[in-house]
Design a protein around this motif. Structure first.
Motif, mmCIF file in Angstrom:
data_model
loop_
_atom_site.group_PDB
_atom_site.id
_atom_site.type_symbol
_atom_site.label_atom_id
_atom_site.label_comp_id
_atom_site.label_asym_id
_atom_site.label_seq_id
_atom_site.Cartn_x
_atom_site.Cartn_y
_atom_site.Cartn_z
ATOM 1 N N THR A 270 -51.441 -18.450 28.827
ATOM 2 C CA THR A 270 -50.500 -18.984 27.840
ATOM 3 C C THR A 270 -50.186 -17.943 26.775
ATOM 4 N N VAL A 271 -51.220 -17.298 26.230
ATOM 5 C CA VAL A 271 -50.995 -16.253 25.223
ATOM 6 C C VAL A 271 -50.221 -15.093 25.829
ATOM 7 N N ALA A 272 -50.564 -14.723 27.059
ATOM 8 C CA ALA A 272 -49.840 -13.635 27.726
ATOM 9 C C ALA A 272 -48.374 -13.999 27.931
ATOM 10 N N SER A 273 -48.113 -15.260 28.263
ATOM 11 C CA SER A 273 -46.739 -15.708 28.444
ATOM 12 C C SER A 273 -45.947 -15.615 27.143
ATOM 13 N N LEU A 274 -46.569 -16.020 26.035
ATOM 14 C CA LEU A 274 -45.890 -15.962 24.742
ATOM 15 C C LEU A 274 -45.591 -14.523 24.334
ATOM 16 N N PHE A 275 -46.567 -13.643 24.467
ATOM 17 C CA PHE A 275 -46.357 -12.257 24.052
ATOM 18 C C PHE A 275 -45.363 -11.542 24.963
ATOM 19 N N SER A 276 -45.402 -11.843 26.259
ATOM 20 C CA SER A 276 -44.439 -11.202 27.161
ATOM 21 C C SER A 276 -43.020 -11.684 26.891
ATOM 22 N N GLY A 277 -42.877 -12.945 26.496
ATOM 23 C CA GLY A 277 -41.558 -13.449 26.140
ATOM 24 C C GLY A 277 -41.086 -12.929 24.788
ATOM 25 N N LEU A 278 -42.042 -12.600 23.915
ATOM 26 C CA LEU A 278 -41.704 -12.120 22.578
ATOM 27 C C LEU A 278 -41.246 -10.659 22.579
ATOM 28 N N TYR A 279 -41.863 -9.844 23.420
ATOM 29 C CA TYR A 279 -41.580 -8.396 23.446
ATOM 30 C C TYR A 279 -40.099 -8.124 23.709
ATOM 31 N N PRO A 280 -39.481 -7.161 23.004
ATOM 32 C CA PRO A 280 -40.049 -6.155 22.086
ATOM 33 C C PRO A 280 -40.111 -6.597 20.640
ATOM 34 N N TYR A 281 -39.813 -7.881 20.376
ATOM 35 C CA TYR A 281 -39.913 -8.362 19.003
ATOM 36 C C TYR A 281 -41.379 -8.619 18.642
ATOM 37 N N VAL A 282 -41.687 -8.494 17.368
ATOM 38 C CA VAL A 282 -42.962 -8.964 16.859
ATOM 39 C C VAL A 282 -42.745 -10.142 15.911
ATOM 40 N N MET A 283 -41.536 -10.207 15.327
ATOM 41 C CA MET A 283 -41.160 -11.369 14.540
ATOM 42 C C MET A 283 -39.628 -11.451 14.514
ATOM 43 N N PRO A 284 -39.053 -12.282 15.376
ATOM 44 C CA PRO A 284 -37.593 -12.406 15.413
ATOM 45 C C PRO A 284 -37.066 -13.082 14.146
ATOM 46 N N SER A 285 -35.844 -12.752 13.796
ATOM 47 C CA SER A 285 -35.182 -13.376 12.659
ATOM 48 C C SER A 285 -34.151 -14.376 13.163
ATOM 49 N N THR A 286 -34.125 -15.554 12.537
ATOM 50 C CA THR A 286 -33.141 -16.570 12.905
ATOM 51 C C THR A 286 -31.864 -16.439 12.085
ATOM 52 N N THR A 287 -31.857 -15.571 11.075
ATOM 53 C CA THR A 287 -30.658 -15.384 10.252
ATOM 54 C C THR A 287 -29.720 -14.352 10.865
ATOM 55 N N ALA A 288 -30.255 -13.196 11.227
ATOM 56 C CA ALA A 288 -29.469 -12.142 11.870
ATOM 57 C C ALA A 288 -30.425 -11.233 12.614
ATOM 58 N N ASP A 289 -30.013 -10.818 13.810
ATOM 59 C CA ASP A 289 -30.910 -10.008 14.632
ATOM 60 C C ASP A 289 -31.241 -8.674 13.981
ATOM 61 N N VAL A 290 -30.356 -8.193 13.124
ATOM 62 C CA VAL A 290 -30.601 -6.917 12.473
ATOM 63 C C VAL A 290 -31.817 -6.977 11.556
ATOM 64 N N PHE A 291 -32.187 -8.166 11.115
ATOM 65 C CA PHE A 291 -33.343 -8.332 10.239
ATOM 66 C C PHE A 291 -34.642 -8.541 11.016
ATOM 67 N N SER A 292 -34.566 -8.623 12.343
ATOM 68 C CA SER A 292 -35.757 -8.879 13.154
ATOM 69 C C SER A 292 -36.694 -7.681 13.135
ATOM 70 N N LEU A 293 -37.982 -7.972 13.285
ATOM 71 C CA LEU A 293 -39.002 -6.932 13.390
ATOM 72 C C LEU A 293 -39.319 -6.708 14.862
ATOM 73 N N THR A 294 -39.342 -5.452 15.252
ATOM 74 C CA THR A 294 -39.656 -5.092 16.631
ATOM 75 C C THR A 294 -40.837 -4.127 16.645
ATOM 76 N N VAL A 295 -41.302 -3.799 17.835
ATOM 77 C CA VAL A 295 -42.417 -2.853 17.948
ATOM 78 C C VAL A 295 -42.014 -1.479 17.434
ATOM 79 N N THR A 296 -40.715 -1.226 17.329
ATOM 80 C CA THR A 296 -40.248 0.088 16.867
ATOM 81 C C THR A 296 -40.149 0.158 15.354
ATOM 82 N N ASN A 297 -39.424 -0.793 14.743
ATOM 83 C CA ASN A 297 -39.210 -0.694 13.293
ATOM 84 C C ASN A 297 -40.355 -1.256 12.470
ATOM 85 N N ALA A 298 -41.356 -1.848 13.114
ATOM 86 C CA ALA A 298 -42.499 -2.389 12.370
ATOM 87 C C ALA A 298 -43.748 -1.531 12.509
#
Length: 361
Positions: A270-298
């Motif tokens: 279950t945890v593996a499923s969540l993280f694999s679905g999340l990648y490459p984001y670490v914290m998506p933004s619901t306001t605008a994708d430009v504000f999302s945190l990814t493995v690159t900018n975080a």
């Protein structure tokens, strides 16, 4: 593979270990009043059996969340800053609950007094249930996405975190940990306690499976990849296999270990499923994708990640080996026959009677 991806995977592994190991002792804590005949004096020895099953390992299990938090801070500081500022209140509640729970484990046996132990037993139950619920709420929000503004700052409120999907995630972790703990007790206890734990697992199991499958379906609707779908379906299959083993197992078939492996595999997948679905984001933004945190900018600098990788390579096997040795040493089953009765009154107190907590002649 880039170091940012490697550390994303390592953090996922740390959270997986935490959910599998701390999950069952959260479950055991929540089961104290169920398997211990409420908080009555008659169930004191049963409750002591339950606590003794996790007594040698509960504090070691918490090391996984400390390591996950430290790794997040070092590898992805932007993620850490946004997470701990935006989720400040729920994470504070988790921290307070864990402190209360730890104090209760240490102090419940300091006095041979039923009211004293009952208070700390309640603290153990609450201190186990609150994190079991709120960790699911937190991860539900991380996966679903939250309101992030410029500078990756959280722009929502505490009420926004209590959305239906996140609450379903919290209910899922609560139910799965409860089932995981009950099956762990069938593996670690014998006699009436084991039989009662097996009946509880058989009752809780179908409810937990229904909640977990519902959560997975909503998860796939929000964000999915072929890998996350495959892992999610395998998680559901592992859970169902565990329930079959619990319902068909007896004291002679010795299927307890396989049933526990099934719930452990369910949590891992279950945890593996969540993280694999999340990648490459670490914290998506619901306001605008430009504000999302990814493995690159975080992430931290490549040099920092390189140093951390060498540290992890050296020390991680040592920690895992030590914790594995601890589980091996305390691997035997426990029953009420191993629990001595309440201690006899001290000779100086013979002839004295405790009434409402005060000693009288």
């Amino acid at each position: 593979m880039e170091l940012t991806t490697i550390w994303f995977i390592l953090i996922a592994i740390l959270w997986t270990g935490y959910f599998v190991l701390e999950g069952f002792d959260f479950g055991v804590g929540m089961l104290l009043p169920i398997l211990g005949r409420g908080f009555s004096a008659q169930g004191e020895r049963e409750r002591r059996v339950l606590i003794n099953t996790i007594g040698p390992v509960w504090d070691g299990n918490e090391v996984w969340v400390l390591t996950a938090g430290g790794a997040t801070f070092a590898a992805f500081p932007e993620w850490y800053a946004t997470l701990f500022s935006g989720f400040y209140l729920p994470l504070l509640l988790i921290l307070v609950a864990l402190i209360i729970r730890g104090v209760a484990f240490e102090y419940r046996g300091k006095r041979d007094d039923l009211r004293w132990r009952r208070r700390f037993d309640i603290c153990i139950v609450v201190g186990s249930a609150v994190p079991a619920l709120l960790w699911g709420v937190a991860f539900g929000n991380i996966f679903r996405g939250v309101r992030l503004g410029p500078g990756h700052e959280y722009a929502g409120s505490f009420g926004d975190l209590l959305n239906p999907y996140a609450l379903l995630g919290g209910t899922t972790t609560l139910a799965l940990f409860l089932l995981h703990g009950a099956i762990f007790l069938t593996l670690k206890t014998s006699g009436n306690v084991r039989d009662h734990a097996r009946r509880v697992a058989g009752t809780v199991g179908p409810v937990a499976a229904l909640i977990a499958v519902t959560f997975l379906l909503f998860t796939f609707d929000i964000r999915r990849t072929p890998a996350s779908i495959t892992l999610g379906l395998l998680a559901a299959a592992s859970l169902l296999a565990s329930l079959v083993l619990v319902r068909t197992g007896t004291a002679r078939t010795k299927r307890d270990g396989w049933a526990f492996a099934g719930t452990a595999a369910c949590l891992v997948l279950t945890v593996a499923s969540l993280f694999s679905g999340l990648y490459p984001y670490v914290m998506p933004s619901t306001t605008a994708d430009v504000f999302s945190l990814t493995v690159t900018n975080a992430s931290s600098t490549p040099y920092t990640l390189k140093i951390m990788t060498w540290v992890a390579v050296v020390f991680t096997p040592v920690v895992v080996a030590y914790q594995g040795w601890t589980y091996w040493v305390f691997r035997k089953r426990i029953s009420i026959t191993h629990i001595p009765p309440a201690s006899e009154p001290h000779p100086l107190n013979v002839g004295r009677l405790a009434v409402d907590g005060e000693a009288v002649r």
